[in-house]
Design an enzyme around this catalytic site. Structure first.
Site, PDB file in Angstrom:
ATOM      1  N   ASP A   1       0.865  -1.181   0.000  1.00  0.00           N
ATOM      2  CA  ASP A   1       0.000   0.000   0.000  1.00  0.00           C
ATOM      3  C   ASP A   1       0.906   1.238   0.000  1.00  0.00           C
ATOM      4  O   ASP A   1       1.374   1.666  -1.059  1.00  0.00           O
ATOM      5  CB  ASP A   1      -0.889  -0.115   1.248  1.00  0.00           C
ATOM      6  CG  ASP A   1      -1.926   0.967   1.377  1.00  0.00           C
ATOM      7  OD1 ASP A   1      -2.454   1.400   0.355  1.00  0.00           O
ATOM      8  OD2 ASP A   1      -2.220   1.380   2.516  1.00  0.00           O
TER       9      ASP A   1
ATOM     10  N   LYS B   1      -1.151  -1.296  -4.588  1.00  0.00           N
ATOM     11  CA  LYS B   1      -1.940  -0.081  -4.833  1.00  0.00           C
ATOM     12  C   LYS B   1      -0.954   1.043  -5.133  1.00  0.00           C
ATOM     13  O   LYS B   1      -0.562   1.799  -4.239  1.00  0.00           O
ATOM     14  CB  LYS B   1      -2.717   0.319  -3.567  1.00  0.00           C
ATOM     15  CG  LYS B   1      -3.889  -0.540  -3.210  1.00  0.00           C
ATOM     16  CD  LYS B   1      -4.655   0.147  -2.072  1.00  0.00           C
ATOM     17  CE  LYS B   1      -5.150  -0.836  -1.071  1.00  0.00           C
ATOM     18  NZ  LYS B   1      -5.744  -0.222   0.124  1.00  0.00           N
TER      19      LYS B   1
ATOM     20  N   PHE C   1     -10.119  -0.143  -0.186  1.00  0.00           N
ATOM     21  CA  PHE C   1      -9.734  -1.067   0.876  1.00  0.00           C
ATOM     22  C   PHE C   1     -10.325  -2.431   0.546  1.00  0.00           C
ATOM     23  O   PHE C   1     -11.532  -2.566   0.371  1.00  0.00           O
ATOM     24  CB  PHE C   1     -10.218  -0.586   2.246  1.00  0.00           C
ATOM     25  CG  PHE C   1      -9.530  -1.327   3.352  1.00  0.00           C
ATOM     26  CD1 PHE C   1      -8.282  -0.924   3.792  1.00  0.00           C
ATOM     27  CD2 PHE C   1     -10.113  -2.456   3.913  1.00  0.00           C
ATOM     28  CE1 PHE C   1      -7.620  -1.633   4.783  1.00  0.00           C
ATOM     29  CE2 PHE C   1      -9.450  -3.172   4.906  1.00  0.00           C
ATOM     30  CZ  PHE C   1      -8.203  -2.756   5.341  1.00  0.00           C
ATOM     31  N   VAL C   2      -9.459  -3.421   0.418  1.00  0.00           N
ATOM     32  CA  VAL C   2      -9.923  -4.737  -0.032  1.00  0.00           C
ATOM     33  C   VAL C   2      -9.801  -5.787   1.072  1.00  0.00           C
ATOM     34  O   VAL C   2      -8.976  -5.657   1.984  1.00  0.00           O
ATOM     35  CB  VAL C   2      -9.169  -5.208  -1.305  1.00  0.00           C
ATOM     36  CG1 VAL C   2      -9.575  -4.377  -2.506  1.00  0.00           C
ATOM     37  CG2 VAL C   2      -7.657  -5.170  -1.099  1.00  0.00           C
TER      38      VAL C   2
ATOM     39  N   ARG D   1     -10.834 -12.677   6.209  1.00  0.00           N
ATOM     40  CA  ARG D   1      -9.642 -13.293   5.605  1.00  0.00           C
ATOM     41  C   ARG D   1      -9.987 -14.544   4.812  1.00  0.00           C
ATOM     42  O   ARG D   1      -9.283 -14.913   3.889  1.00  0.00           O
ATOM     43  CB  ARG D   1      -8.652 -13.719   6.705  1.00  0.00           C
ATOM     44  CG  ARG D   1      -7.951 -12.585   7.378  1.00  0.00           C
ATOM     45  CD  ARG D   1      -6.807 -13.140   8.219  1.00  0.00           C
ATOM     46  NE  ARG D   1      -6.379 -12.201   9.243  1.00  0.00           N
ATOM     47  CZ  ARG D   1      -5.568 -11.181   9.034  1.00  0.00           C
ATOM     48  NH1 ARG D   1      -5.093 -10.950   7.849  1.00  0.00           N
ATOM     49  NH2 ARG D   1      -5.223 -10.383  10.029  1.00  0.00           N
TER      50      ARG D   1
HETATM   51  P1  IMP Z   1       1.908  -0.548   3.736  1.00  0.00           P
HETATM   52  O1  IMP Z   1       2.974  -0.619   4.780  1.00  0.00           O
HETATM   53  O2  IMP Z   1       1.154   0.741   3.782  1.00  0.00           O
HETATM   54  O3  IMP Z   1       2.392  -0.897   2.359  1.00  0.00           O
HETATM   55  O4  IMP Z   1       0.812  -1.576   4.160  1.00  0.00           O
HETATM   56  C1  IMP Z   1       0.994  -2.898   4.090  1.00  0.00           C
HETATM   57  C2  IMP Z   1       0.000  -3.584   4.991  1.00  0.00           C
HETATM   58  O5  IMP Z   1      -1.193  -2.818   5.200  1.00  0.00           O
HETATM   59  C3  IMP Z   1      -0.459  -4.854   4.347  1.00  0.00           C
HETATM   60  O6  IMP Z   1       0.382  -5.930   4.668  1.00  0.00           O
HETATM   61  C4  IMP Z   1      -1.840  -5.027   4.916  1.00  0.00           C
HETATM   62  O7  IMP Z   1      -1.767  -5.692   6.156  1.00  0.00           O
HETATM   63  C5  IMP Z   1      -2.330  -3.631   5.169  1.00  0.00           C
HETATM   64  N1  IMP Z   1      -3.231  -3.160   4.093  1.00  0.00           N
HETATM   65  C6  IMP Z   1      -3.001  -2.181   3.208  1.00  0.00           C
HETATM   66  N2  IMP Z   1      -4.037  -2.010   2.377  1.00  0.00           N
HETATM   67  C7  IMP Z   1      -4.950  -2.940   2.735  1.00  0.00           C
HETATM   68  C8  IMP Z   1      -6.248  -3.275   2.223  1.00  0.00           C
HETATM   69  O8  IMP Z   1      -6.786  -2.710   1.258  1.00  0.00           O
HETATM   70  N3  IMP Z   1      -6.878  -4.298   2.862  1.00  0.00           N
HETATM   71  C9  IMP Z   1      -6.339  -4.968   3.920  1.00  0.00           C
HETATM   72  N4  IMP Z   1      -5.137  -4.681   4.422  1.00  0.00           N
HETATM   73  C10 IMP Z   1      -4.444  -3.673   3.837  1.00  0.00           C
END
Ligand code: IMP
Length: 190
Positions: free
Chosen positions: A97, A125, A146-147, A159
């Protein structure tokens, strides 16, 4: 289930087969590091599709996310049990993300002497990226939604869905309302 399906089971299965074929060609003896809990479903399907048994598979758990907002803070709450020194790491994520989690893990693994760290993720994303991270394998690029499902949760739920769906507050409210109506109905008739 009122959540809209974004990627169905068949597309996920087919894409994982393609990723497994790419992965098989790319490494000799990688160490798979799986970011729990979200990436477990993806990792298991990917390793099954690889068709080789006995792959070392190291789970890690990072606390970093609350609700639908990334906090930008990271804490390793379950560490690796093996020495990564000199190893080629394949870091398996459910979704990238902001990119902060994989950046944190990439830095950590390199500090510990990993020879290489490649990120393979089921979902990405790109529009949400805050830190620049290189992804070696991406199942699907998705829009800023958000998925849930296929290992991904909303506050610990959903999950187990076999597909990827878009979480929405409206659908969640409808689902909760339907649940409480069913419950009240049951109580009345009982
Ligand atoms: P990042 O550090 O922002 O890249 O986020 C990574 C973590 O955020 C992922 O491993 C997920 O646990 C959580 N995450 C980010 N977007 C989503 C989503 O759309 N659905 C569920 N979990 C998400």
């Amino acid at each position: 289930m009122a959540f809209r399906i974004l990627i169905d089971e068949t597309r996920i299965r087919n894409r994982i087969r393609e990723l497994a074929a790419d992965l098989r060609d790319a490494y000799d003896d990688p160490l798979f590091v799986v970011v729990l809990d979200g990436a477990r479903t993806f990792a298991q399907a990917l390793l099954r599709a690889l068709g080789t048994s006995g792959n070392a598979y190291e789970p890690v758990r990072v606390r970093s996310y609350e609700g639908t907002q990334s906090t930008g803070q990271h804490e390793l709450v379950r560490d690796l049990k093996v020495d990564v020194h000199g190893r080629d790491i394949v870091l398996l994520e459910d979704i990238v993300d902001t990119g902060r989690t994989v950046r944190y893990l990439d830095d950590l693994l390199r500090e510990r002497g990993a020879r290489s760290v490649d990120v393979w993720t089921l979902l990405s994303k790109p529009s949400r990226r805050v830190v620049d991270v290189e992804l070696r394998g991406v199942g699907f690029e998705i829009p800023d939604e958000f998925v849930i499902g296929y290992g991904l949760d909303f506050d610990g739920k959903y999950r187990e869905l076999p597909h990827i769906a878009i979480w929405s507050a409206d659908a969640e409210a409808r689902r909760l309302q339907a649940g409480s109506t069913m419950h009240e109905g049951g109580a009345t008739s009982g």
